[in-house]
Design a protein around this motif. Structure first.
Motif, PDB file in Angstrom:
ATOM      1  N   ARG A 382      -9.183  12.960   4.508  1.00 50.82           N
ATOM      2  CA  ARG A 382     -10.371  12.136   4.752  1.00 50.82           C
ATOM      3  C   ARG A 382     -10.341  10.894   3.874  1.00 50.82           C
ATOM      4  O   ARG A 382     -10.666   9.785   4.325  1.00 50.82           O
ATOM      5  CB  ARG A 382     -11.638  12.948   4.478  1.00 50.82           C
ATOM      6  CG  ARG A 382     -12.943  12.165   4.653  1.00 50.82           C
ATOM      7  CD  ARG A 382     -13.140  11.703   6.098  1.00 50.82           C
ATOM      8  NE  ARG A 382     -14.362  10.926   6.247  1.00 50.82           N
ATOM      9  CZ  ARG A 382     -15.562  11.458   6.445  1.00 50.82           C
ATOM     10  NH1 ARG A 382     -15.706  12.778   6.491  1.00 50.82           N
ATOM     11  NH2 ARG A 382     -16.619  10.687   6.590  1.00 50.82           N
ATOM     12  N   ALA A 383      -9.933  11.041   2.621  1.00 47.85           N
ATOM     13  CA  ALA A 383      -9.878   9.915   1.705  1.00 47.85           C
ATOM     14  C   ALA A 383      -8.839   8.888   2.157  1.00 47.85           C
ATOM     15  O   ALA A 383      -9.063   7.674   2.071  1.00 47.85           O
ATOM     16  CB  ALA A 383      -9.569  10.395   0.293  1.00 47.85           C
ATOM     17  N   VAL A 384      -7.702   9.382   2.654  1.00 48.72           N
ATOM     18  CA  VAL A 384      -6.669   8.469   3.157  1.00 48.72           C
ATOM     19  C   VAL A 384      -7.178   7.715   4.380  1.00 48.72           C
ATOM     20  O   VAL A 384      -7.037   6.492   4.497  1.00 48.72           O
ATOM     21  CB  VAL A 384      -5.381   9.242   3.483  1.00 48.72           C
ATOM     22  CG1 VAL A 384      -4.376   8.348   4.206  1.00 48.72           C
ATOM     23  CG2 VAL A 384      -4.765   9.810   2.203  1.00 48.72           C
ATOM     24  N   ALA A 385      -7.790   8.442   5.321  1.00 48.55           N
ATOM     25  CA  ALA A 385      -8.266   7.819   6.563  1.00 48.55           C
ATOM     26  C   ALA A 385      -9.377   6.804   6.303  1.00 48.55           C
ATOM     27  O   ALA A 385      -9.451   5.759   6.955  1.00 48.55           O
ATOM     28  CB  ALA A 385      -8.755   8.900   7.531  1.00 48.55           C
ATOM     29  N   ALA A 386     -10.253   7.113   5.346  1.00 44.77           N
ATOM     30  CA  ALA A 386     -11.407   6.249   5.073  1.00 44.77           C
ATOM     31  C   ALA A 386     -11.165   5.311   3.896  1.00 44.77           C
ATOM     32  O   ALA A 386     -12.088   4.624   3.459  1.00 44.77           O
ATOM     33  CB  ALA A 386     -12.643   7.091   4.821  1.00 44.77           C
ATOM     34  N   ASP A 387      -9.926   5.275   3.382  1.00 42.37           N
ATOM     35  CA  ASP A 387      -9.520   4.291   2.378  1.00 42.37           C
ATOM     36  C   ASP A 387     -10.263   4.425   1.054  1.00 42.37           C
ATOM     37  O   ASP A 387     -10.762   3.459   0.507  1.00 42.37           O
ATOM     38  CB  ASP A 387      -9.681   2.874   2.942  1.00 42.37           C
ATOM     39  CG  ASP A 387      -8.910   1.844   2.108  1.00 42.37           C
ATOM     40  OD1 ASP A 387      -7.964   2.246   1.400  1.00 42.37           O
ATOM     41  OD2 ASP A 387      -9.272   0.655   2.152  1.00 42.37           O
ATOM     42  N   TYR A 388     -10.348   5.663   0.533  1.00 37.30           N
ATOM     43  CA  TYR A 388     -10.871   5.816  -0.829  1.00 37.30           C
ATOM     44  C   TYR A 388     -10.017   6.827  -1.604  1.00 37.30           C
ATOM     45  O   TYR A 388     -10.506   7.600  -2.404  1.00 37.30           O
ATOM     46  CB  TYR A 388     -12.345   6.220  -0.832  1.00 37.30           C
ATOM     47  CG  TYR A 388     -12.705   7.540  -0.188  1.00 37.30           C
ATOM     48  CD1 TYR A 388     -12.693   8.723  -0.942  1.00 37.30           C
ATOM     49  CD2 TYR A 388     -13.096   7.621   1.140  1.00 37.30           C
ATOM     50  CE1 TYR A 388     -13.045   9.944  -0.374  1.00 37.30           C
ATOM     51  CE2 TYR A 388     -13.451   8.831   1.717  1.00 37.30           C
ATOM     52  CZ  TYR A 388     -13.422   9.988   0.949  1.00 37.30           C
ATOM     53  OH  TYR A 388     -13.781  11.200   1.517  1.00 37.30           O
ATOM     54  N   SER A 389      -8.710   6.776  -1.376  1.00 33.71           N
ATOM     55  CA  SER A 389      -7.816   7.755  -1.991  1.00 33.71           C
ATOM     56  C   SER A 389      -7.594   7.521  -3.486  1.00 33.71           C
ATOM     57  O   SER A 389      -6.953   8.330  -4.153  1.00 33.71           O
ATOM     58  CB  SER A 389      -6.467   7.784  -1.270  1.00 33.71           C
ATOM     59  OG  SER A 389      -5.868   6.500  -1.267  1.00 33.71           O
ATOM     60  N   ASP A 390      -8.136   6.419  -4.026  1.00 33.71           N
ATOM     61  CA  ASP A 390      -8.029   6.180  -5.468  1.00 33.71           C
ATOM     62  C   ASP A 390      -9.194   6.829  -6.209  1.00 33.71           C
ATOM     63  O   ASP A 390      -9.598   6.363  -7.274  1.00 33.71           O
ATOM     64  CB  ASP A 390      -7.978   4.685  -5.775  1.00 33.71           C
ATOM     65  CG  ASP A 390      -9.171   3.932  -5.213  1.00 33.71           C
ATOM     66  OD1 ASP A 390      -9.879   4.490  -4.350  1.00 33.71           O
ATOM     67  OD2 ASP A 390      -9.390   2.780  -5.649  1.00 33.71           O
ATOM     68  N   SER A 391      -9.738   7.911  -5.675  1.00 35.69           N
ATOM     69  CA  SER A 391     -10.873   8.605  -6.273  1.00 35.69           C
ATOM     70  C   SER A 391     -10.393   9.775  -7.124  1.00 35.69           C
ATOM     71  O   SER A 391      -9.209  10.100  -7.151  1.00 35.69           O
ATOM     72  CB  SER A 391     -11.828   9.081  -5.174  1.00 35.69           C
ATOM     73  OG  SER A 391     -12.340   7.979  -4.438  1.00 35.69           O
ATOM     74  N   LEU A 392     -11.356  10.438  -7.811  1.00 38.67           N
ATOM     75  CA  LEU A 392     -10.969  11.429  -8.803  1.00 38.67           C
ATOM     76  C   LEU A 392     -12.048  12.503  -8.932  1.00 38.67           C
ATOM     77  O   LEU A 392     -13.243  12.205  -8.917  1.00 38.67           O
ATOM     78  CB  LEU A 392     -10.774  10.747 -10.162  1.00 38.67           C
ATOM     79  CG  LEU A 392     -10.426  11.624 -11.363  1.00 38.67           C
ATOM     80  CD1 LEU A 392      -9.024  12.209 -11.197  1.00 38.67           C
ATOM     81  CD2 LEU A 392     -10.507  10.807 -12.654  1.00 38.67           C
ATOM     82  N   LEU A 393     -11.618  13.760  -9.067  1.00 42.16           N
ATOM     83  CA  LEU A 393     -12.496  14.875  -9.402  1.00 42.16           C
ATOM     84  C   LEU A 393     -12.023  15.477 -10.716  1.00 42.16           C
ATOM     85  O   LEU A 393     -10.831  15.743 -10.896  1.00 42.16           O
ATOM     86  CB  LEU A 393     -12.454  15.947  -8.302  1.00 42.16           C
ATOM     87  CG  LEU A 393     -13.136  17.290  -8.614  1.00 42.16           C
ATOM     88  CD1 LEU A 393     -14.636  17.112  -8.828  1.00 42.16           C
ATOM     89  CD2 LEU A 393     -12.858  18.312  -7.505  1.00 42.16           C
ATOM     90  N   ILE A 394     -12.952  15.667 -11.652  1.00 48.39           N
ATOM     91  CA  ILE A 394     -12.662  16.302 -12.941  1.00 48.39           C
ATOM     92  C   ILE A 394     -13.537  17.545 -13.051  1.00 48.39           C
ATOM     93  O   ILE A 394     -14.750  17.472 -12.832  1.00 48.39           O
ATOM     94  CB  ILE A 394     -12.954  15.352 -14.116  1.00 48.39           C
ATOM     95  CG1 ILE A 394     -12.130  14.068 -14.000  1.00 48.39           C
ATOM     96  CG2 ILE A 394     -12.678  16.044 -15.449  1.00 48.39           C
ATOM     97  CD1 ILE A 394     -12.506  13.004 -15.016  1.00 48.39           C
TER      98      ILE A 394
END
Length: 481
Positions: A382-394
């Motif tokens: 989903r992140a790749v398709a919607a262009d937010y793959s530079d996100s992060l979960l800690i």
């Protein structure tokens, strides 16, 4: 009510006061709720805080989306009409205001609503409009006010704070200087940049959002810079040579000056203590704080504080938490102590920065052993398709016991992170195993599937150890001869 005029008196009709008075009214108690003007009902959140800032961010998001669409052929030009933006914000406020007005509160909760300046005139007495009100308990929900800069030449400069931005700003700033590195500063910087202003953001710290994990703050800083915000860390204003120039210092050393057309200052808030008659009621203060214990009691135990007046977590949902504790204490012989084991907060930028539960500092103070898990969104579909793959979960997880770990806290930096962390926060609040998410079937490809990935990875690593694989191979061959 013995000789009292009311069961409860609440001073301040913002988030804290509305919650305190509304619950009392719902119980059928005779509650007096006081604020200075009809407009003040709803408080900081409705008038100058959460509601207008999120409406502003919504408008700014429309501009950002339009600009992003230019790569696909859309042609756009121009900047925001600030008067139109402010009209939209006030329309949204008016919709919410209908349910926070004195008339609505009288009809719905039976509250005795007063309009006027309230002053404590005794241990259990409040005077408003020359009338003396008494009650066995008084709740101060008097809020806070923005802090302002105090440097040489500042008297020649108009300092916009969050109140003045939404009450007075009717033109889009050409060149906006914002002072502060917290959530309010970051939200306003991104919003005004997207609306068309040049924006310079100054933080005296070496990073933004000092109460959130550094990797998440770095992601937001990179996004702000990519959108054209001039972010300057370790930088403070030394003086204002004139009404539109600021001299800057970095670690005490001069680093030139910057010009601006408008100045917004977001450097924190101070609790309101003046003009309330606190000394007449035996309520002690220290600096800009009302001295209050962990049970919300002031030095006069008949008087309690909630919301910003409590002087700790200054969020609308902080006031909600305070009222939950206070009403538990007012209705039960067992007092509930203020704790922040299950709190959360969100900076509503793009990406949102959403932090929940216990922080590493709290865990270290408690002596709790934990491990930190960082999960990127690089390969999330989903992140790749919607262009937010530079996100992060800690995530901060308890050390495994018999293969299980509990969620202790965490942070996400991603679009809609405030929504996506909710199931993780619920696991933490209920003390449930993180592995509970392992077998959950998410509709593909919802963004919250990212919450499951570290849990599945951990289980898979355990499941696919060399010994386990040999056992499972043998089981398969035995069952499928």
């Amino acid at each position: 009510m013995a000789n009292y005029t009311h069961d409860l008196i609440v001073i301040g009709a913002g988030s804290g006061g509305l919650g305190a008075a509304g619950f009392g009214g719902a119980l059928g108690l005779n509650v007096a709720l006081i604020d200075k003007t009809v407009h003040d009902y709803g408080g900081e959140c409705l008038n100058y805080g959460c509601v207008p800032s999120k409406a502003l961010l919504h408008v700014a998001q429309q501009f950002a989306g339009a600009r992003q669409a230019t790569r696909f052929g859309l042609e756009i030009s121009g900047k925001a009409d600030m008067k139109a933006v402010q009209r939209y914000i006030r329309e949204r406020q008016d919709i919410i205001r209908e349910h926070e007005s004195p008339d609505y509160l009288r009809k719905t909760y039976g509250l005795d609503c007063f309009i006027g300046e309230a002053m404590l005139t005794g241990k259990k007495e409040v005077t408003v409009n020359g009338r003396k009100l008494t009650a066995p308990r008084i709740v101060l929900a008097t809020g806070s006010r923005p802090r302002h800069l105090k440097v040489k030449g500042v008297e020649h400069v108009k300092q916009y704070d969050n109140e003045r931005v939404f009450a007075e700003l009717e033109e889009l700033p050409d060149r906006l200087l914002i002072v502060g590195g917290g959530p309010n500063s970051c939200e306003l910087a991104q919003a005004f940049r997207r609306l068309g202003s040049e924006v310079i953001l100054l933080s005296r710290s070496d990073r933004l959002l000092k109460h959130d994990p550094a990797p998440a703050a770095k992601l937001l800083e990179a996004k702000l810079r990519a959108e054209g915000v001039d972010v300057r860390l370790n930088t403070e204003i030394r003086a204002f040579p004139d009404a539109h120039t600021a001299s800057l210092v970095d670690d005490g050393e001069p680093v030139g000056s910057v010009s601006f057309t408008h100045l917004i200052v977001a450097i924190g808030r101070s609790v309101r203590t003046r003009g309330l008659g606190l000394e007449l009621a035996g309520v002690h203060t220290k600096g800009d704080r009302i001295l209050t214990d962990d049970y919300y009691r002031t030095s006069n135990p008949a008087i309690l504080t909630v919301g910003d007046a409590y002087g700790r977590e200054m969020f609308s949902h902080g006031a909600e938490k305070h009222n939950t504790d206070v009403w538990t204490n007012l209705l039960s012989p067992i007092d509930k102590k203020h704790k922040l084991n299950h709190f959360s907060w969100v900076t509503f930028t793009d990406p949102e920065i959403a932090t929940f539960g216990l922080t590493p500092e709290q865990l270290d103070r408690q002596g709790t052993k934990y491990e930190t898990v960082e999960q990127s969104f690089d390969h999330d579909d989903r992140a790749v398709a919607a262009d937010y793959s530079d996100s992060l979960l800690i995530l901060y997880l308890s050390k495994p016991t018999y293969g299980s770990s509990k969620v202790l806290g965490g942070c996400m930096a991603a679009p809609a992170a405030g929504e996506m962390i909710q199931e993780l926060h619920l696991l933490q609040q209920l003390g449930l195993d993180y592995s509970k998410l392992t077998n959950k079937i998410y509709a593909y490809p919802v963004g919250s599937r990212i919450n499951q990935k570290p849990a599945r990875d951990r289980d898979q690593n355990r499941l696919l150890s060399p010994l386990t694989k040999r056992v499972l191979r043998a089981a398969y061959r035995l069952q499928n001869r």
